[in-house]
Write an enzyme that holds these catalytic residues in place. Sequence first.
Site, mmCIF file in Angstrom:
data_model
loop_
_atom_site.group_PDB
_atom_site.id
_atom_site.type_symbol
_atom_site.label_atom_id
_atom_site.label_comp_id
_atom_site.label_asym_id
_atom_site.label_seq_id
_atom_site.Cartn_x
_atom_site.Cartn_y
_atom_site.Cartn_z
ATOM 1 N N PRO A 148 0.826 -1.211 0.000
ATOM 2 C CA PRO A 148 0.000 0.000 0.000
ATOM 3 C C PRO A 148 0.867 1.270 0.000
ATOM 4 C CG PRO A 148 -0.871 -1.614 1.529
ATOM 5 C CD PRO A 148 0.457 -2.140 1.079
ATOM 6 N N TYR A 149 2.009 1.228 0.685
ATOM 7 C CA TYR A 149 2.930 2.377 0.640
ATOM 8 C C TYR A 149 3.306 2.692 -0.804
ATOM 9 C CZ TYR A 149 7.544 4.663 0.694
ATOM 10 O OH TYR A 149 8.615 5.502 0.445
#
Length: 314
Positions: A148-149
């Site tokens: 997700p980063y």
Amino acid sequence: MKALVTGAAGFIGSHLCERLINDGHAVTGIDAFTDSYPREIKERNLATLRQHDRFTLREGALADADWGRLLDGVAWVFHLAAQAGVRKSWGRDFSVYTVNNVEATQILLEACKGRPIERLVYASSSSVYGDDVPMPMREDALPQPVSPYGVTKLAAEQLCHLYHVNYAVPAVSMRYFTVYGPRQRPDMGFHRFFTAAMRDEPITVFGDGRQTRDFTFVSDAVAATVSASTMGKPGAVYNIGGGSRVELLNVFELIRQVTGRAPRLNTTEPQPGDMRNTCADTARARADLGFTPTVTLEQGLRAQFQWMTEACVF
Ligand code: NAD
């Protein structure tokens, strides 16, 4: 010249501010001192800068900034503020990443619209690539982040491109590959490995240790970033990799050579979000920015270890 640096109290941001000050520029830094790691570490990053009269720090989040005042007379904007780190970006913490990485970038880009800035240099990441691209990674490969980063870093990069195309914001993105050196964030690999070796604690290795990383010494990443502020092509993306692609297991051997202590390894399952390999094709950065990394992994590790020793990190 007058420069604005977001994330100025962070690892790379503080080095960038020092480089700009040493080059004779006036620098305003902005940082929210988020709780990503302790404030005292970020204060220590700023200690030298705070003594300099060409450096000003504004404390606060990008969402709350007085942009008219901050951008007045600014030629270069360096956008490094973000919630960094891959592993914590799952689950409920994702909103910390969307707020600090995506929304904050959009707010900054809106503020830059129509202003006579020369460049906005955005700190993107090799995390945008994921595991499905050919090696070495080229900027024109299809990015498919595995964390997700990485998704948030890619989203912000795309926003930079959008604002360049639609509003002529002269944005340039730098995809940094694992940056290390003095002041490295405490959650990052080398910082954790040195600390564990010196305290005789086991190092947790996620996976078989055969994963590879292209490590970049912080002064090389900073040099590329400064070059991008004059030579980066607006709208372009650049890989910034140190050219030291090494297997994790070989890193532990270097840690042993540098510290004189053999690290104890504790192997566990691979973590979701961790890429298997990274390796930058830096031909574009070399051609446009004159980028050539100068610090070898061994030199860089020795510099980081010396700094950690002097800063009494252990
Ligand atoms: P860091 O956490 O040390 O620095 C980021 C700083 O941004 C922190 O001091 C934090 O307080 C500040 N910040 C976060 N959100 C903010 C907000 N909304 N408003 C104001 N300040 C805010 O991280 P770093 O390792 O120095 O990374 C700098 C940049 O480079 C980040 O954008 C990161 O994603 C990117 N990057 C870093 C690496 C690396 O290896 N360190 C690799 C690829 C990309």
